[in-house]
Design an enzyme around this catalytic site. Sequence first.
Site, PDB file in Angstrom:
ATOM      1  N   ASP A 144      30.151  50.577  -3.653  1.00 27.83           N
ATOM      2  CA  ASP A 144      31.015  49.224  -3.845  1.00 27.83           C
ATOM      3  C   ASP A 144      31.606  48.897  -2.158  1.00 27.83           C
ATOM      4  O   ASP A 144      31.180  49.253  -1.304  1.00 27.83           O
ATOM      5  CB  ASP A 144      32.117  49.096  -4.911  1.00 27.83           C
ATOM      6  CG  ASP A 144      32.065  47.762  -5.508  1.00 27.83           C
ATOM      7  OD1 ASP A 144      32.596  46.777  -4.875  1.00 27.83           O
ATOM      8  OD2 ASP A 144      31.488  47.430  -6.651  1.00 27.83           O
ATOM      9  N   HIS A 174      37.143  44.433  -4.870  1.00 25.80           N
ATOM     10  CA  HIS A 174      36.060  44.769  -5.892  1.00 25.80           C
ATOM     11  C   HIS A 174      36.008  46.247  -6.047  1.00 25.80           C
ATOM     12  O   HIS A 174      35.879  46.664  -7.219  1.00 25.80           O
ATOM     13  CB  HIS A 174      34.981  44.045  -5.296  1.00 25.80           C
ATOM     14  CG  HIS A 174      33.896  43.945  -6.341  1.00 25.80           C
ATOM     15  ND1 HIS A 174      33.016  44.891  -6.525  1.00 25.80           N
ATOM     16  CD2 HIS A 174      33.579  42.799  -7.231  1.00 25.80           C
ATOM     17  CE1 HIS A 174      32.018  44.386  -7.415  1.00 25.80           C
ATOM     18  NE2 HIS A 174      32.569  43.159  -7.923  1.00 25.80           N
ATOM     19  N   ASN A 199      25.584  37.774 -12.551  1.00 22.95           N
ATOM     20  CA  ASN A 199      26.529  36.777 -13.103  1.00 22.95           C
ATOM     21  C   ASN A 199      25.643  35.210 -12.746  1.00 22.95           C
ATOM     22  O   ASN A 199      26.582  34.202 -12.740  1.00 22.95           O
ATOM     23  CB  ASN A 199      27.532  36.851 -12.539  1.00 22.95           C
ATOM     24  CG  ASN A 199      28.502  38.082 -12.530  1.00 22.95           C
ATOM     25  OD1 ASN A 199      28.175  38.656 -13.523  1.00 22.95           O
ATOM     26  ND2 ASN A 199      29.254  38.226 -11.508  1.00 22.95           N
ATOM     27  N   SER A 211      29.955  42.847 -13.126  1.00 23.64           N
ATOM     28  CA  SER A 211      30.528  43.752 -11.983  1.00 23.64           C
ATOM     29  C   SER A 211      31.485  44.731 -12.827  1.00 23.64           C
ATOM     30  O   SER A 211      31.745  46.023 -12.398  1.00 23.64           O
ATOM     31  CB  SER A 211      31.174  43.333 -10.883  1.00 23.64           C
ATOM     32  OG  SER A 211      30.087  42.853  -9.899  1.00 23.64           O
TER      33      SER A 211
END
Lengths: 76, 405
Positions: free
Chosen positions: B152, B184, B279, B353
């Site tokens: 990530d 994130h 998403n 996520s």
Amino acid sequence: MKVTVTVDDEHRPSIHHVAEQLGLRGMVVDRVLPGLGMITGSVTAALLAGLGTIDGVAAVDEDLTYRLPSPGDAVQ
Amino acid sequence: MIEPDSSGDRPSGSAPETTGRFIVVFAETEADPPAFLRSAAGLSNVADSRDFGHGPVDPATAGDADATVFASLGVAVVTADPQQAGALRMSSDQSNIESISPELVHHALSQGTLSPPSALFQDTEHFTWGLQATGAATSPRTGKGIRLAVLDTGFDSSHSDFAGRQVTVESFIPGEDPQDGHGHGTHCIGTSCGPRSSREGPGYGVASEADIYAGKVLSNSGSGSDGGIIAGIEWALVNGCAVISMSLGADIAQVHPPYTAIGRRVLDQGSLIIAAAGNNADRRQNDFGFVGAPANSPFILAVGALDEQLDLAYFSARTLPVRGGQVDIAGPGYRVHSSWLMPDRYNTISGTSMATPHVAGIAALWAEATGYRGRELWSVLVQESSRLQAPSVDVGSGLAMAPQE
């Protein structure tokens, strides 16, 4: 352009040799990844087609880019 | 075989409703069932389906008979008084008959009256709603001894909730160190591997004792490409990570070929890639989206997002109708509390996520509990998930559940 080269199963043990051949055909090799049998790097569009004919190359794919939303967004 | 109580209706409870007649199944060696019924039970009026030719047995004719024999099936429906029934039972010992059972009354199956799930989870002072819904809050497993990679934006190594934890960091972004400059990555690591109890707010981490491998494959501005991601996967694999969590994706409606080979080769070597479905839906506008790359690859487990009622989150992408393009499983992905960059420490955000590291953490718990790796680990996650009312194209096998022993 950035590319990912998939080495076929048969040539995974000789992946470094495949990488040398890619270099001779004009690919700038960034990483040789023996665990996955992948080679990453970059090549000009003119030389791209030539890579696919090298013994042991299963596929050559242009890199995708991935982008997260900005840190303040509610949906990530 | 003779049923213990073959004398008619059963009075109550869940006992089956019966007609008072019997179903007789003849032995295959019985050549002439009608003759047998006449001789053994003294039944005089026996209808034979063969008398009706190729047409159906006429109920009016058969209704007057003591017995109707269905010759092709070797079965008869018999109306017998107690004496006749007793004679048939005696005969069943002589190998002419396989069984005598009460005739059951069958009803058309009614339209399903499934009630909607009454689930409504919320964060408490002890646990986030996601840890409660997945059973992680009550799991005796913590991922101890399991290496879990999160690829990530890196990790905030100064975060106080991770003091004393084994965290291995690496950057695959040229010119950037592994320190998370976005948030994130630290959020995803918090959900998959953070603490189950916290001095400030609820516990939020699933595999709270797993060894953390934080690979930075997305930059501080949140972008990356295949070269860095694939290098991160190799790093995780070489380091023996049983689970590789990737909360990243591109909205590409085709399988990206390198990830087909990579997913398969990772499974072959005893690891498992778990990736966010994406998403790109907006179900409020009837836009169902599609699973993007790399989650749409056949050998990568794709995760959809659920809200606190275990309904689908409005943004969670639907199965892409190609091989591998399915949503495989779902996890909590709406209003998820987890770690964030210091000094903020925590943030509550939504997305596939956030669902992905829930499932990755649960995979680490199963890896610890069962010793399974690779395809077996994939299988146990799917097998043990809790089925939902939502369509499988949206949630796959349902909500990932943590082992309870």
